[in-house]
Design a protein around this motif. Sequence first.
Motif, PDB file in Angstrom:
ATOM      1  N   PHE A 200      -7.110  11.057  10.923  1.00  0.00           N
ATOM      2  CA  PHE A 200      -6.347  10.972  12.175  1.00  0.00           C
ATOM      3  C   PHE A 200      -7.082  11.884  13.158  1.00  0.00           C
ATOM      4  O   PHE A 200      -6.766  13.058  13.308  1.00  0.00           O
ATOM      5  CB  PHE A 200      -4.906  11.392  11.942  1.00  0.00           C
TER       6      PHE A 200
ATOM      7  N   ASN B 182       1.029   4.128  -2.947  1.00  0.00           N
ATOM      8  CA  ASN B 182       0.794   5.552  -2.748  1.00  0.00           C
ATOM      9  C   ASN B 182       1.943   6.370  -3.313  1.00  0.00           C
ATOM     10  O   ASN B 182       1.744   7.377  -3.987  1.00  0.00           O
ATOM     11  CB  ASN B 182       0.604   5.868  -1.266  1.00  0.00           C
ATOM     12  N   ARG B 183       3.167   5.923  -3.041  1.00  0.00           N
ATOM     13  CA  ARG B 183       4.320   6.666  -3.564  1.00  0.00           C
ATOM     14  C   ARG B 183       4.361   6.631  -5.077  1.00  0.00           C
ATOM     15  O   ARG B 183       4.873   7.537  -5.714  1.00  0.00           O
ATOM     16  CB  ARG B 183       5.613   6.103  -2.975  1.00  0.00           C
TER      17      ARG B 183
ATOM     18  N   THR C 157      -0.609  13.846  -1.000  1.00  0.00           N
ATOM     19  CA  THR C 157       0.412  12.861  -1.334  1.00  0.00           C
ATOM     20  C   THR C 157       0.831  12.956  -2.800  1.00  0.00           C
ATOM     21  O   THR C 157       1.593  12.130  -3.276  1.00  0.00           O
ATOM     22  CB  THR C 157      -0.067  11.422  -1.042  1.00  0.00           C
TER      23      THR C 157
ATOM     24  N   TYR D 267      13.670  15.829   4.854  1.00  0.00           N
ATOM     25  CA  TYR D 267      14.755  16.001   5.822  1.00  0.00           C
ATOM     26  C   TYR D 267      14.912  14.759   6.688  1.00  0.00           C
ATOM     27  O   TYR D 267      13.994  13.973   6.871  1.00  0.00           O
ATOM     28  CB  TYR D 267      14.553  17.247   6.682  1.00  0.00           C
TER      29      TYR D 267
ATOM     30  N   ARG E  53       8.224  15.449  10.694  1.00  0.00           N
ATOM     31  CA  ARG E  53       7.470  14.531   9.837  1.00  0.00           C
ATOM     32  C   ARG E  53       7.542  13.113  10.376  1.00  0.00           C
ATOM     33  O   ARG E  53       6.608  12.338  10.238  1.00  0.00           O
ATOM     34  CB  ARG E  53       7.974  14.606   8.398  1.00  0.00           C
ATOM     35  N   HIS E  54       8.670  12.787  11.022  1.00  0.00           N
ATOM     36  CA  HIS E  54       8.825  11.440  11.578  1.00  0.00           C
ATOM     37  C   HIS E  54       7.840  11.219  12.729  1.00  0.00           C
ATOM     38  O   HIS E  54       7.215  10.165  12.822  1.00  0.00           O
ATOM     39  CB  HIS E  54      10.253  11.237  12.058  1.00  0.00           C
TER      40      HIS E  54
ATOM     41  N   ALA F 294       4.370  10.841  11.543  1.00  0.00           N
ATOM     42  CA  ALA F 294       4.158   9.497  10.999  1.00  0.00           C
ATOM     43  C   ALA F 294       3.855   8.521  12.136  1.00  0.00           C
ATOM     44  O   ALA F 294       2.957   7.689  12.023  1.00  0.00           O
ATOM     45  CB  ALA F 294       5.391   9.045  10.221  1.00  0.00           C
TER      46      ALA F 294
ATOM     47  N   ILE G 104       0.668  15.069   7.348  1.00  0.00           N
ATOM     48  CA  ILE G 104       0.990  13.638   7.258  1.00  0.00           C
ATOM     49  C   ILE G 104       0.862  13.181   5.803  1.00  0.00           C
ATOM     50  O   ILE G 104       1.667  12.398   5.315  1.00  0.00           O
ATOM     51  CB  ILE G 104       0.089  12.813   8.196  1.00  0.00           C
TER      52      ILE G 104
ATOM     53  N   TYR H 242       8.449   3.079  10.814  1.00  0.00           N
ATOM     54  CA  TYR H 242       8.234   4.037  11.901  1.00  0.00           C
ATOM     55  C   TYR H 242       7.864   3.357  13.207  1.00  0.00           C
ATOM     56  O   TYR H 242       8.203   3.842  14.282  1.00  0.00           O
ATOM     57  CB  TYR H 242       7.197   5.082  11.495  1.00  0.00           C
TER      58      TYR H 242
ATOM     59  N   THR I 124       0.824  -1.213   0.000  1.00  0.00           N
ATOM     60  CA  THR I 124       0.000   0.000   0.000  1.00  0.00           C
ATOM     61  C   THR I 124       0.862   1.268   0.000  1.00  0.00           C
ATOM     62  O   THR I 124       0.588   2.225  -0.725  1.00  0.00           O
ATOM     63  CB  THR I 124      -0.898   0.010   1.254  1.00  0.00           C
ATOM     64  N   THR I 125       1.904   1.252   0.828  1.00  0.00           N
ATOM     65  CA  THR I 125       2.773   2.411   0.916  1.00  0.00           C
ATOM     66  C   THR I 125       3.428   2.725  -0.424  1.00  0.00           C
ATOM     67  O   THR I 125       3.431   3.872  -0.882  1.00  0.00           O
ATOM     68  CB  THR I 125       3.865   2.151   1.970  1.00  0.00           C
TER      69      THR I 125
ATOM     70  N   ILE J 113      -4.243   1.960   8.727  1.00  0.00           N
ATOM     71  CA  ILE J 113      -4.565   1.768   7.311  1.00  0.00           C
ATOM     72  C   ILE J 113      -4.475   3.090   6.564  1.00  0.00           C
ATOM     73  O   ILE J 113      -3.910   3.176   5.470  1.00  0.00           O
ATOM     74  CB  ILE J 113      -5.972   1.147   7.175  1.00  0.00           C
ATOM     75  N   ALA J 114      -5.001   4.148   7.185  1.00  0.00           N
ATOM     76  CA  ALA J 114      -4.926   5.457   6.550  1.00  0.00           C
ATOM     77  C   ALA J 114      -3.477   5.914   6.444  1.00  0.00           C
ATOM     78  O   ALA J 114      -3.077   6.528   5.457  1.00  0.00           O
ATOM     79  CB  ALA J 114      -5.742   6.466   7.345  1.00  0.00           C
ATOM     80  N   ALA J 115      -2.668   5.607   7.450  1.00  0.00           N
ATOM     81  CA  ALA J 115      -1.254   5.999   7.420  1.00  0.00           C
ATOM     82  C   ALA J 115      -0.562   5.348   6.227  1.00  0.00           C
ATOM     83  O   ALA J 115       0.173   6.004   5.494  1.00  0.00           O
ATOM     84  CB  ALA J 115      -0.567   5.606   8.724  1.00  0.00           C
ATOM     85  N   GLU J 116      -0.839   4.053   6.024  1.00  0.00           N
ATOM     86  CA  GLU J 116      -0.234   3.358   4.893  1.00  0.00           C
ATOM     87  C   GLU J 116      -0.672   3.978   3.572  1.00  0.00           C
ATOM     88  O   GLU J 116       0.124   4.157   2.665  1.00  0.00           O
ATOM     89  CB  GLU J 116      -0.637   1.882   4.897  1.00  0.00           C
ATOM     90  N   SER J 117      -1.954   4.327   3.487  1.00  0.00           N
ATOM     91  CA  SER J 117      -2.426   4.877   2.222  1.00  0.00           C
ATOM     92  C   SER J 117      -1.968   6.318   2.036  1.00  0.00           C
ATOM     93  O   SER J 117      -2.166   6.899   0.985  1.00  0.00           O
ATOM     94  CB  SER J 117      -3.948   4.768   2.118  1.00  0.00           C
ATOM     95  N   CYS J 118      -1.349   6.907   3.061  1.00  0.00           N
ATOM     96  CA  CYS J 118      -0.713   8.223   2.902  1.00  0.00           C
ATOM     97  C   CYS J 118       0.766   8.059   2.541  1.00  0.00           C
ATOM     98  O   CYS J 118       1.531   9.020   2.578  1.00  0.00           O
ATOM     99  CB  CYS J 118      -0.823   9.051   4.170  1.00  0.00           C
ATOM    100  N   GLY J 119       1.176   6.826   2.256  1.00  0.00           N
ATOM    101  CA  GLY J 119       2.558   6.601   1.837  1.00  0.00           C
ATOM    102  C   GLY J 119       3.536   6.530   2.987  1.00  0.00           C
ATOM    103  O   GLY J 119       4.724   6.745   2.798  1.00  0.00           O
ATOM    104  N   ILE J 120       3.035   6.259   4.186  1.00  0.00           N
ATOM    105  CA  ILE J 120       3.929   6.152   5.329  1.00  0.00           C
ATOM    106  C   ILE J 120       4.329   4.705   5.527  1.00  0.00           C
ATOM    107  O   ILE J 120       3.479   3.815   5.581  1.00  0.00           O
ATOM    108  CB  ILE J 120       3.262   6.734   6.595  1.00  0.00           C
ATOM    109  N   ASN J 121       5.634   4.492   5.615  1.00  0.00           N
ATOM    110  CA  ASN J 121       6.161   3.146   5.810  1.00  0.00           C
ATOM    111  C   ASN J 121       5.962   2.778   7.278  1.00  0.00           C
ATOM    112  O   ASN J 121       6.791   3.075   8.127  1.00  0.00           O
ATOM    113  CB  ASN J 121       7.635   3.137   5.422  1.00  0.00           C
TER     114      ASN J 121
ATOM    115  N   ASN K 107       5.884  12.374   2.391  1.00  0.00           N
ATOM    116  CA  ASN K 107       6.933  12.032   1.434  1.00  0.00           C
ATOM    117  C   ASN K 107       7.365  13.212   0.574  1.00  0.00           C
ATOM    118  O   ASN K 107       8.277  13.098  -0.228  1.00  0.00           O
ATOM    119  CB  ASN K 107       6.474  10.872   0.548  1.00  0.00           C
TER     120      ASN K 107
ATOM    121  N   SER L 252       0.390   9.095  13.325  1.00  0.00           N
ATOM    122  CA  SER L 252      -0.623   8.649  12.367  1.00  0.00           C
ATOM    123  C   SER L 252      -0.847   7.144  12.489  1.00  0.00           C
ATOM    124  O   SER L 252      -1.949   6.662  12.255  1.00  0.00           O
ATOM    125  CB  SER L 252      -0.214   9.017  10.944  1.00  0.00           C
TER     126      SER L 252
ATOM    127  N   PHE M 140     -11.685   6.896   2.082  1.00  0.00           N
ATOM    128  CA  PHE M 140     -12.314   5.664   2.549  1.00  0.00           C
ATOM    129  C   PHE M 140     -13.822   5.841   2.692  1.00  0.00           C
ATOM    130  O   PHE M 140     -14.313   6.929   2.971  1.00  0.00           O
ATOM    131  CB  PHE M 140     -11.722   5.253   3.892  1.00  0.00           C
TER     132      PHE M 140
END
Lengths: 273, 343
Positions: A108, A94-95, A186, A127, B193-194, B197, A119, B218, A90-91, B206-214, A123, B200, A102
Motif C-alpha cells: 500500500f 487468508n483468514r 495476518t 472492535y 481498522r475499518h 481497510a 492492515i 468495505y 481469497t479473503t 488484490i493485496a487487500a484481499e490477500s490480507c484478509g480484508i473483505n 482481522n 487499502s 507478490f
Amino acid sequence: MAKHDPHETLLPDRDMDKSPAIECIGLGIDFGGLTAVDDFNFTLGRTEIAGLIGPNGAGKTTVFNLLTKVYQPTRGRMLLEGRDTKNMNTTQANRAGIARTFQNIRLFKDLTVLDNVLIGLHNEMDYHLASAIFRLPGYWRAEKIARGRALDLLSIFDMADMADNQAGSLPYGAQRRLEIVRALATNPTLLLLDEPAAGMNPSETSELMENIRKIRDTFQISILLIEHDMNLVMGICEGIAVLNYGKIIAKGTPEEIKSDPDVIEAYLGKKGH
Amino acid sequence: MIKGYKGIPMPVRYLINAGLFVVFLVVVSSLTDAKVISTYNNKIIMLIGINIILAVSLNLATGYLGQLPLGHAGFMAVGAYASAIFMKAVIKTLPLGLSLPLGLLIGGLVAAVFGFIIGIPALRLKGDYLAIITLGFGEIIRVILLNIDSVIGFKLTYGAAGLKSIPKTTTFLDTFICVFLVCFVIHAILKSRHGRAVLSIRENEIAAESCGINTTYYKTMAFVMSAFFAGVAGSLYAGYIGILDPTGFGFMKSIEILVMVVLGGMGSMIGSVISATVLTALPEFLREFDAYRMVVYSLLLVVVMIFKPTGLMGTYDFSLSRLLGKPWERLTSGGKSKKAGDR
C-alpha cells in the motif's frame, strides 16, 4: 485424508505425526483450452520450508494463485490443515491461514510502513465500527496492542525505526521485507513467498535466508517459496518440487533435485548426443 | 522501544479542536447578530457548510476508497426530498428540537438505503464503468422526481413544479454542527481498522484481499456512508432553500461536487473543506463581474490542474496537533520533562 505414496511427500521427519499444513490432490486449472497446471500433488509439513522451482512460464505463480484462491481450480482438491477449501475466496483463504507476498510488489504505497502492517493485522483486531466512531475504550486498547505487535513484527527485519516512512519510498529490498512482515501480520499457518530475493544483492539474499529460517522457527509455520536464486533455494529448502509445463516433474531434497536428469533437462535442454 | 502518542495527549487534542470549533461558532453567530455579517453573507456561509459536507462525503468514496461515482447529486436529492416531505408532515406536531435531527437522520438514512441498492451492483465494476452506472443512477433520480408528482395517490414530490413551502429550519448553527460531526466521523473512521481497510482497497485491491480484508464489505460500507452524508447535506439544503426543484440535482451538480474534491486533492479532508469554501464563495463574490465569473472559475480549475495535478493539498491532511506538537513539547519539558525523552 488420502494416503500418499511416500515418494510423493516431502514431509520432514518432525512433521510426520502432524497433519500437513496443506495438501493438494490432483489440483489443476485450465484457462480456456490451455491447461496451466495439471495433476498437482503436493504436501507440505507444518514447519517445513519448501521450494517451488521451474523455468519461466512453468505455472509456479499460477500454483500460488490456486493456493490463495485467486483462481478456483478446475480439478482436484486442496486441504488446508485437513479442511477442504472448496468455494473459499481469497479473503477467506487468508483468514483460514494462507498469507502471501507478490512477485511484483503490491504494497500500500501511499500509506506508512506501520499502516501497511496494521492492515495485515486487520482481522486480529475485533472492535466494532461504532467503537471507532465514538472512540470507546475498546478502540484505544485494540489499537495500542496492534501498534505494539506491528512494531514487534517490523523489528524482526530491523524495520521498526522506519515505521513512519511512506511504504513506497523504501528501497526495493526493504519493500520486499515489508511485504513479508505484512503477510506475517495476518497470523498465517502457511506463508507463500513469490520470488522473495528478486532484485536483492548477495548479502541481502543471505540475510533474507537467515530471516526466513528465523520466521519459521519463531512462528512455527510452513513456508513455500518460488525462487530463481538457486543458492537460496538449495540453502534453505528442505523439500523442492520442480514444475515444468504445469506438471511436477520432480520432487525431493535439494541433493536429489540437483542430480535429477529430468530437472537438468528442463533447465538446460536435452543432451545433444 | 514502542513509541507512545507523540506530543499532546489525546484528551487535550480533543479539547483544543472542540474549543476552536466552539469559538468559530460563537464568533460567526455573534457577528451575524451584530449585523457585521449580513444575512446574505450568512446564507453563503451556510451554503459553504452544506457544500463542505457534500465534498467531504464524496471524498470518502473518491479520495479514500478510490472509486469515481458521478451520482452524488442523486443521493443529495433523495435525502433532500425525504427530509423535506418528513418536515412538512411533522412541523406542526413535533417540536423543532426533535423534528430537525430526525429529519436529518431520515434524509441520511433514505440516501444510505439508495446508496446500498446502487452500491451492490455498481461496486462490482471499476473505474469508468462505475462512473457510468452511478451517473445513470443520478439521472434516473432526477427524471423520476421531475415526472412523478404523486405516489400511490399521495401528492408528495410535486414533479416538475417543485416541492414548495418546505419549513426553512436550517440554521447556521445546525449546518456547522453537522459539518463538524461529519468531518469528525470520517476522520475517526479513517484512523481505525475499518478506515485502513478502505484505504487499502484504494491502494491495491488484490493485496487487500490477500490480507484478509473483505473488500466487498468495505467498499459497500464506504459507499453507503458517503451516500448517507450526502443525504444529510441534502436535508440541510432542503431546510435552507425552502423549495426543491429536481433540475437542480442533475449531472452538473454531481460534477460540481467532484470538482471540489479533485481541486482540493483526492484523499485530503482539509483540501475538500478549503476548495468547497473557495468554489462556493468565489462565484458569489464575483457576481459584480457577472459576465466573467464563470470564466474566472474555469480558469482557476485549469491553472490548478496544470500546476498541481494532485489537487491543492494532494493527500496531505492538516493536523492541528502536529502543528502544536513542538511548542507543546517545549512547554511541558520546560516545566517538568515528563515524556520528553520518549521521542
